[in-house]
Design a protein around this motif. Structure first.
Motif, mmCIF file in Angstrom:
data_model
loop_
_atom_site.group_PDB
_atom_site.id
_atom_site.type_symbol
_atom_site.label_atom_id
_atom_site.label_comp_id
_atom_site.label_asym_id
_atom_site.label_seq_id
_atom_site.Cartn_x
_atom_site.Cartn_y
_atom_site.Cartn_z
ATOM 1 N N VAL A 168 0.778 -0.775 0.187
ATOM 2 C CA VAL A 168 -0.199 0.272 -0.145
ATOM 3 C C VAL A 168 0.682 1.396 -0.004
ATOM 4 N N PRO A 169 0.409 2.353 -1.084
ATOM 5 C CA PRO A 169 2.147 3.208 -1.046
ATOM 6 C C PRO A 169 1.600 4.105 0.492
ATOM 7 N N MET A 170 2.386 4.780 0.044
ATOM 8 C CA MET A 170 2.220 6.257 0.910
ATOM 9 C C MET A 170 1.406 7.522 0.960
ATOM 10 N N ASP A 171 0.885 7.473 1.955
ATOM 11 C CA ASP A 171 -0.015 9.013 2.203
ATOM 12 C C ASP A 171 1.027 10.277 1.741
ATOM 13 N N TYR A 172 0.951 11.256 1.212
ATOM 14 C CA TYR A 172 1.103 12.229 1.688
ATOM 15 C C TYR A 172 0.272 13.651 1.759
ATOM 16 N N LYS A 173 -0.325 14.065 2.564
ATOM 17 C CA LYS A 173 -1.078 15.105 2.924
ATOM 18 C C LYS A 173 -0.465 16.363 2.867
ATOM 19 N N ILE A 174 -0.883 17.178 2.317
ATOM 20 C CA ILE A 174 -0.425 18.420 2.106
ATOM 21 C C ILE A 174 -1.497 19.372 2.840
ATOM 22 N N TYR A 175 -0.834 20.146 3.578
ATOM 23 C CA TYR A 175 -1.770 21.188 4.156
ATOM 24 C C TYR A 175 -1.568 22.569 3.624
ATOM 25 N N CYS A 176 -2.678 23.051 3.430
ATOM 26 C CA CYS A 176 -2.854 24.456 2.330
ATOM 27 C C CYS A 176 -3.259 25.135 3.345
ATOM 28 N N PHE A 177 -3.104 25.578 3.416
ATOM 29 C CA PHE A 177 -3.553 27.731 4.073
ATOM 30 C C PHE A 177 -3.728 28.843 3.205
ATOM 31 N N ASN A 178 -5.460 29.263 3.079
ATOM 32 C CA ASN A 178 -5.465 30.015 2.359
ATOM 33 C C ASN A 178 -5.662 30.062 1.068
ATOM 34 N N GLY A 179 -5.123 28.090 0.438
ATOM 35 C CA GLY A 179 -4.744 28.591 -0.594
ATOM 36 C C GLY A 179 -3.276 28.196 -0.958
ATOM 37 N N LYS A 180 -2.285 28.221 0.378
ATOM 38 C CA LYS A 180 -0.752 28.055 0.332
ATOM 39 C C LYS A 180 -0.259 26.972 0.760
ATOM 40 N N PRO A 181 -0.001 25.632 -0.187
ATOM 41 C CA PRO A 181 0.254 24.681 0.199
ATOM 42 C C PRO A 181 1.388 25.165 1.308
ATOM 43 N N ASP A 182 1.886 24.059 2.378
ATOM 44 C CA ASP A 182 2.204 23.750 3.438
ATOM 45 C C ASP A 182 3.551 22.891 3.599
ATOM 46 N N VAL A 183 2.713 22.566 4.681
ATOM 47 C CA VAL A 183 3.379 21.303 5.713
ATOM 48 C C VAL A 183 3.363 19.891 4.963
ATOM 49 N N ILE A 184 3.773 19.088 4.773
ATOM 50 C CA ILE A 184 3.569 17.617 4.450
ATOM 51 C C ILE A 184 3.234 16.273 5.254
ATOM 52 N N LEU A 185 2.123 15.966 5.400
ATOM 53 C CA LEU A 185 1.822 14.729 6.367
ATOM 54 C C LEU A 185 2.381 13.209 5.982
ATOM 55 N N VAL A 186 3.848 12.970 6.214
ATOM 56 C CA VAL A 186 3.678 11.886 5.126
ATOM 57 C C VAL A 186 3.054 10.423 6.160
ATOM 58 N N CYS A 187 2.231 9.568 5.491
ATOM 59 C CA CYS A 187 1.640 8.554 6.304
ATOM 60 C C CYS A 187 2.104 7.101 6.075
ATOM 61 N N LYS A 188 2.672 6.402 6.770
ATOM 62 C CA LYS A 188 4.075 5.323 6.261
ATOM 63 C C LYS A 188 3.140 3.810 6.713
ATOM 64 N N ASP A 189 2.207 2.850 6.309
ATOM 65 C CA ASP A 189 2.572 1.429 6.560
ATOM 66 C C ASP A 189 0.957 1.372 7.744
ATOM 67 N N ARG A 190 -0.123 2.345 7.246
ATOM 68 C CA ARG A 190 -0.679 2.515 7.642
ATOM 69 C C ARG A 190 -1.832 1.367 8.077
ATOM 70 N N PHE A 191 -1.818 0.664 7.414
ATOM 71 C CA PHE A 191 -2.679 -0.509 7.317
ATOM 72 C C PHE A 191 -2.221 -2.170 7.397
ATOM 73 N N SER A 192 -0.674 -1.257 8.396
ATOM 74 C CA SER A 192 -0.597 -2.943 9.013
ATOM 75 C C SER A 192 -0.542 -3.660 9.835
ATOM 76 N N LYS A 193 -0.330 -4.806 10.143
ATOM 77 C CA LYS A 193 -1.406 -5.416 10.505
ATOM 78 C C LYS A 193 -0.104 -5.199 12.193
ATOM 79 N N ASN A 194 0.847 -4.858 12.222
ATOM 80 C CA ASN A 194 1.384 -4.109 13.233
ATOM 81 C C ASN A 194 1.627 -2.517 13.445
ATOM 82 N N SER A 195 0.774 -2.768 14.022
ATOM 83 C CA SER A 195 0.118 -1.250 14.358
ATOM 84 C C SER A 195 1.012 -0.078 14.843
ATOM 85 N N HIS A 196 2.333 -0.714 15.797
ATOM 86 C CA HIS A 196 3.463 0.344 15.586
ATOM 87 C C HIS A 196 4.126 0.282 14.794
#
Length: 299
Positions: A168-196
């Protein structure tokens, strides 16, 4: 019960409350602070304020995982959409013989109705059906009182499974404030059976790790490679967030091929308890609410 189970119980117990009363009480329980609605300063507080004071039809369109496809097609082109394999009103209407070996089932109106199938021959149909049908019966509006979800007609959709070397690919979540991209939250191994194993880490646009979540300052330097075409991802986020005061644009990137994930207008429904208070304040300072200075003068 763990924290999430406790909060689920609390949400159900408080469901009878009017919207503002529910939000104020749940906010204090979840975030651990009293909600300031007269002078919101943090991102969480401003997202709550926007729920009641900033509503327009496009919000519901982009929150519907089926309807948003037309919006994305118009704004950036169909090539960024994950191929759609079908949509149905009922689970029993799905003809699995016509689906490929791998696919993703999800509901269009929430964030919990998701079944990732990597081998159709091993799919637990009873569990998949139970999950999807439970989601179809729910109204996501009542969880966080996000108005954009209230009147979405529940549907099931099936998308092609996009794989990153079989994972399952990594998810790149880009926070945009007033139409301007800012930080990027990277979600890795979200669906892993090992939650840690799952990780949720913030990066700036130069791909420097930023410790914005609670406990991030104790982490070793994460070794997540910068995605190819990051500049293009930021450009896409800017285009798709242009019509909103705040939007988080979720994208996938498979060896440089960018795919649209979703548009989220209120991450964690404005109850994000994972970020630090300092992060919440910093994000809140970045988000400028239209006419807020005029509004404050009239309070």
């Amino acid at each position: 019960m763990n924290r999430d189970e406790v909060m689920t119980f609390v949400k159900k117990s408080l469901s009878f409350l009017p919207d503002k009363s529910y939000i104020k009480l749940y906010y204090q329980l979840r975030v651990g602070r009293k909600l300031n609605t007269n002078n919101p300063t943090t991102l969480n507080e401003k997202l709550q304020w926007l729920k009641f004071n900033y509503r327009f039809p496009l919000q519901s369109i982009v929150s519907d995982k089926l309807l948003v496809r037309d919006y994305v097609k118009e704004k950036i082109g169909e090539e960024y959409l994950i191929p759609l394999l079908g949509s149905w009103e009922k689970y029993e209407d799905i003809d699995f013989s016509l689906l490929p070996k791998q696919f993703v089932l999800k509901c269009n109106h929430d964030s919990g109705g998701l079944v990732v199938c990597t081998d159709k021959n091993k799919l637990d149909h009873a569990n998949a059906r139970s999950k999807i049908e439970k989601s179809l019966k729910s109204n996501f509006f009542y969880i966080g009182r996000e108005y954009q979800y209230k009147n979405i007609k529940p549907m099931i959709l099936c998308e092609k499974f996009i794989s990153d070397d079989g994972n399952v690919p990594m998810d790149y979540k880009i926070y945009c404030f007033n139409g301007k991209p800012d930080v990027i939250l990277v979600c890795k191994d979200r669906f892993s059976k090992n939650s840690h194993k799952a990780s949720y880490l913030y990066y700036d646009q130069e791909w420097n790790f930023i410790p914005l979540n609670k406990g991030d300052d104790k982490l070793p330097d994460p070794k997540i490679p910068m995605p190819k075409n990051l500049d293009k991802m930021l450009e896409i986020a800017k285009i798709l967030s242009k019509d909103f005061v705040f939007a988080r644009i979720d994208l996938y990137n498979i060896n440089g091929q960018i795919y649209f994930g979703e548009i989220t207008l209120s991450p964690n429904s404005g109850f994000d308890a994972d970020i630090t208070y300092e992060t919440d304040l910093m994000f809140g300072e970045k988000l400028k609410i239209p006419y807020w200075e005029d509004i404050k003068r009239n309070i």
